[in-house]
Design a protein around this motif. Structure first.
Motif, mmCIF file in Angstrom:
data_model
loop_
_atom_site.group_PDB
_atom_site.id
_atom_site.type_symbol
_atom_site.label_atom_id
_atom_site.label_comp_id
_atom_site.label_asym_id
_atom_site.label_seq_id
_atom_site.Cartn_x
_atom_site.Cartn_y
_atom_site.Cartn_z
ATOM 1 N N LEU A 273 1.323 -1.107 0.500
ATOM 2 C CA LEU A 273 0.127 -0.052 0.130
ATOM 3 C C LEU A 273 0.468 1.427 -0.103
ATOM 4 N N PRO A 274 0.531 2.331 -0.633
ATOM 5 C CA PRO A 274 -0.982 2.756 -1.586
ATOM 6 C C PRO A 274 -1.173 1.500 -2.409
ATOM 7 N N VAL A 275 -2.254 1.784 -2.950
ATOM 8 C CA VAL A 275 -2.149 0.875 -4.070
ATOM 9 C C VAL A 275 -2.742 1.502 -5.125
ATOM 10 N N ARG A 277 -5.914 0.474 -7.422
ATOM 11 C CA ARG A 277 -6.958 -0.634 -7.767
ATOM 12 C C ARG A 277 -6.728 -1.190 -8.974
ATOM 13 N N LEU A 294 -4.059 -4.855 4.878
ATOM 14 C CA LEU A 294 -4.902 -4.268 5.920
ATOM 15 C C LEU A 294 -3.710 -5.103 7.784
ATOM 16 N N ALA A 297 -0.440 -3.791 7.218
ATOM 17 C CA ALA A 297 0.072 -2.275 7.415
ATOM 18 C C ALA A 297 -0.674 -2.395 8.824
ATOM 19 N N GLU B 91 -4.280 6.214 -4.018
ATOM 20 C CA GLU B 91 -4.842 5.227 -2.995
ATOM 21 C C GLU B 91 -6.180 5.686 -2.895
ATOM 22 N N LYS B 94 -11.130 3.613 0.447
ATOM 23 C CA LYS B 94 -11.117 1.392 1.558
ATOM 24 C C LYS B 94 -9.956 1.841 2.686
ATOM 25 N N GLU B 95 -8.756 1.657 1.574
ATOM 26 C CA GLU B 95 -7.424 0.966 2.550
ATOM 27 C C GLU B 95 -7.204 2.363 3.488
ATOM 28 N N GLY B 98 -8.814 2.221 6.556
ATOM 29 C CA GLY B 98 -8.810 0.944 6.920
ATOM 30 C C GLY B 98 -7.645 0.382 7.578
ATOM 31 N N VAL B 99 -6.694 1.447 7.009
ATOM 32 C CA VAL B 99 -5.632 1.003 7.881
ATOM 33 C C VAL B 99 -4.809 2.110 8.812
#
Lengths: 313, 313, 313
Positions: A273-275, A277, A294, A297, B91, B94-95, B98-99
Motif C-alpha cells: 500500500l498505497p495500491v 486498484r 490491512l 499495514a 490510494e 477503502k485502504e 481501513g489502515v
C-alpha cells in the motif's frame, strides 16, 4: 543494533521477528523504556502508513516524537561534499545530521530515489550521509533502495498466515501509470532470502531487480508459471531497472486478477500500500478474504516497535 | 455515540450541551480516560481553530494525537468505486480508512466541498466513505455540508449568554469575496432547530439553504426585518445554492454594522471565524463588547472534549 | 518575564544565562513545571533548529505542544488595521491572536521580514501584533529583526568556551547568494552589548547594522583588521541595509577561511546555521575543532528551556 537500514543490520532475523510478534501481543509492556528519550522523524517524501505506525510504535514505548517534513518545513539539504553552496540548498547534511542528533536519541529518515541516475540512487546518499554524520542510531523509514520496516512487517504477516513450513512466495511486478522506486521489491527479496521460503520473482524484461537483493531467488518473465502453486503473491510495481527509472511496460495482463489467483495454491494476496486498484490488482482480489494488505499495514506498528526497542538500548 | 457527523448522531442534545459546559469547568477531570488511546486527525483542508482546539481537548482526556495533512503529507485519495486508478490518486479511501483505523481509536476527518457539483458535495463522500470503511468511531472536523463541533460550541455560547428562556436567533448571510462552503450555515440551522430558540434565517435570493437543515426556521430576504428584536445575530457567508458554489451577490448593505445591530434587542454578535473584517462585519461591531466570537472559539475546546469523551467509550 | 522578544525583556541577563547553563546540566529537573500547560508554536516561515530545540525544551518541562505552519495549515493572516478584507487574507491577526491565546498558555511566533520595505519590517508587525492581541506570554522564535533564542544560546557558547574574562568577539558579514534577514546579526550585537566582551563588527559598505542594535561596538569595513586577535569569530550573512534587502556585494574575499582564522587569537568559529559551505565559511574551518556551530545548536534547547521556564510562571 546500531542502525536499521537493511536485513544485514539484523544479527538474528528470527529473534527480531519473534520480538515484533510479541510487541503485537503486549504493545504497552515496555511503555517506560523510552522515557526521556526522543525519536526524530525526518520526511523528505510523503508518508502515511510509515508516519502513523511509527508514531504509534513510539507511543507504545513512551518515546517523545519530533516529526518534520524537512524539505517543506525546514531547509533544502545539500549532500555533496566540497561544493560551493551558492544554489537553492541552504543546509549541508553534515550540519543537519549533527544538529538533529543533539535533539534526538534515535533518528528516522525517509528519502526516495531521484529515479534519474541509478548509480547515484543506489549509493543511498541521504540515508548513508545521515548515518555518517549523525551521532545517534539511524532508522530507515524507506530509503532510495530499501524499505526494511515494511519488509519486517511482511515477514510477520507471512509467518502468521503460512500453512506450510516452507511456503512458496511469489514477488510479481504489476503495472502502474507512474515510475516508482524499486525499494519495496528490493527489500522484500532481500528479506525473503533470509527466511524459510521458496522465493520466485517474476517481471517483464527490463525490470529485473539487482542481484544483490534477489540472491538465490528463481527469476522468470512468465508470470503464470511463477504463480502456479504460490502460497503468497506479493504484487508491486517498480520502474524499469534496464531503462532506469522509466515506465517501459504498461501491459495490464500483469495485473493480479481472480484468474491469476486461481493459478495459486489458494494463495494469499499481499501489497505494501498505497495500491492502485485495477492497475496493480483488481477489486475482486483486493476485497476478497485472500487479501492480507490491512494485516500487513497493521504489522507496521509492531515491526517499528521491535526495531525501536532495539535501537533505544 | 458511534459517530459524530451531525446533530442527528446525538441522542440527547441537552445532555451533550451540559457535558460540554461541565468540561469547561473541570477540563482535567477525565485526564486518564484516553490512556493508551490514539486520536487520528486527518485534514484534507486548512484548519486553525479545529486543529488546535481538538488537540487541546484530546490532551485534557489524555489521548495521544496523530495529526496529518493527508493530501500534502500523504497521498491523494480516490473515493470512487470500481475505478481504474491510473490518474493522480495513489490510494483508495477503502485502504486509507481501513489502515488508519488500525493505528487510531478515534478518527477525525476534515474535508471541504468542491463547490462544483451540488449533488456530489451533498453526498458528503469523503466523510461518509471514512465512516463506511473505518472500523473505529469517526468524528467530523467539518465536512462538505456540516460543521457539528462548531455548532455545539455555538449552542454553548448561546446558552451561556442568553437573557431569556427562548431567545430570538438570527442567522444572516453576509458578503465575502470568495465562494465559501454552506457547511456552517447548514449545521447551525440544524442545531438551532433542536434548541429552545426562535430561529430566523435571512439571505439574498439564490442563497436559500436546503430545507433539510433549515427545518422550521422563518426564512426571509429582508435582513432588517429579520434583525428586529434579535438576541443573537449569527453572521456567515456561504456561496449561492441556486447557482451552486458561485458568488452571485456582493451587496455590502448585508454587512453587519453598528446600524444593523441597533435594530436588535441589544443583540450579541456571533461568527465562527475566520472572519473578513469590514466585509462580513464592521470593525466597530467585532471589537465591541457585543461580540462573542472569541467565546465561541474558546468553546470549541469543550465541544470537542464532550464529543471525544463519548466516542472513547 | 511577560514576553521574550529581545534582550530588553530580560531583567538580568547573567541570571538567565546561568539558568540556561543549569538547564543543560539537569534538563529534567523541572519536568512537572509545565503540567497541564500548552505551548503553541506558530511558524510563518521554515524552521529546523528552532522547531526541534523548542519542542525538546518544552518536553523537558512537561509542556504540551501544539505546532502550526500557520500560513500553510491555517489561513493567511491580515495585520493591517481598518482594512476591508476582500483580498487573499482570510483572518485578521486580532482574531488569530485572541483565539490561539485561549488554546495555549505560551505562544511562540516565527515571522521573517519581507525585505522590501525597511520601515515596515523594523516595526516587527507580526510579532508586535501577536503581543498586542494575545492574552498569554509571547516568545519570539525569530522575528523580522531579532532572534533572541539564538543570541542566548550564542552567549552560553561563548561563556562555555572563553579563555579570558573579557574576550574579543568579532561579528563579521560573509557572502551569500540570496538576500537574508538582518535578525541574527542585529540580535547578536544587541546581546553582546550586554555581555562582558569587546565587540567588533565588520561588514562591507552598505551593510552597516542599525545603531539601535550595534550600540557601543567598534565598527569597521576592514575585516582583516577586525579579526586580529579575535577570540570568537561569529560569521553571518545579512542583506544590505543601505539598499534595503538587496544583495549588493558578493565578494568572496569575505568568506571565513583558514587564512582569515590565522589572524585571530586561536579564535573559535561561530555561526547560527544553516550555513552555506564555501560561501560563508570554508570546509576546513567548519570541519575543524575551532568550530562551535554544533555546540551553539545544542545550546538552543537550553536557551529555550530557560526562557520557557520563566514564561510559565
Amino acid at each position: 543494533m546500531e542502525k536499521y537500514t537493511s536485513v544485514h543490520d539484523v544479527p538474528d532475523v528470527t529473534a527480531l521477528l519473534n520480538e515484533a510478534l510479541q510487541c503485537k501481543k503486549t504493545p504497552w509492556e515496555w511503555e517506560n523504556l523510552g522515557k526521556h528519550k526522543t525519536l526524530g522523524l525526518l520526511f523528505f517524501n510523503p508518508s502515511l502508513r510509515t508516519r502513523m505506525s511509527t508514531q504509534k510504535a513510539a507511543s507504545h514505548l513512551g518515546l517523545q516524537i519530533i516529526s518534520m517534513n524537512i524539505d517543506k518545513d525546514g531547509w533544502k539539504i545539500e549532500t555533496e561534499e566540497g561544493v560551493i553552496m551558492d544554489g537553492d540548498k541552504a543546509e549541508h547534511i553534515k550540519e543537519a545530521a549533527g544538529v538533529i542528533s543533539q535533539y534526538c536519541d534515535i533518528l528516522g529518515v525517509r528519502s526516495f530515489p531521484g529515479l534519474i541516475n541509478k548509480q547515484m540512487d543506489y549509493q543511498d546518499e541521504v540515508l548513508q550521509n545521515f548515518i555518517k554524520y549523525a551521532s545517534v542510531p539511524v532508522l530507515s523509514l524507506e530509503s532510495a533502495i530499501r524499505h526494511p520496516l515494511q519488509s519486517l512487517a511482511d515477514l510477520m504477516t507471512i509467518e502468521e498466515h503460512k500453512q506450510t513450513d516452507r511456503p512458496k512466495v511469489v514477488l510479481t511486478w504489476a503495472p502502474h501509470p507512474k515510475p516508482l522506486p524499486q525499494a519495496v521489491g528490493n527489500s522484500f527479496a532481500e528479506w525473503m532470502n533470509q527466511a524459510d521460503v521458496d522465493l520466485v520473482i517474476t517481471c517483464p524484461e527490463g525490470y529485473e531487480l539487482d542481484s544483490q537483493f534477489t540472491g538465490n531467488a528463481t527469476i522468470t518473465h512468465n508470470q503464470n508459471e511463477a504463480l502456479e502453486g504460490a502460497d503468497f503473491v506479493y504484487a508491486k510495481n517498480w520502474s524499469s531497472t534496464a531503462s532506469y527509472g522509466q515506465v517501459i511496460n504498461t501491459d495490464r495482463s500483469w495485473t493480479i486478477s481472480k484468474e491469476k489467483m486461481a493459478l495459486t495454491n489458494q494463495g494469499k494476496f499481499m501489497h505494501c500500500l498505497p495500491v492502485r486498484r485495477n492497475m496493480v490488482v483488481t477489486d475482486d482480489v483486493l476485497d476478497s478474504p485472500a487479501s492480507l494488505v490491512l494485516e500487513q499495514a497493521n504489522n507496521r506498528t509492531y515491526s517499528a516497535q521491535a526495531v525501536l526497542k532495539r535501537l533505544i538500548k
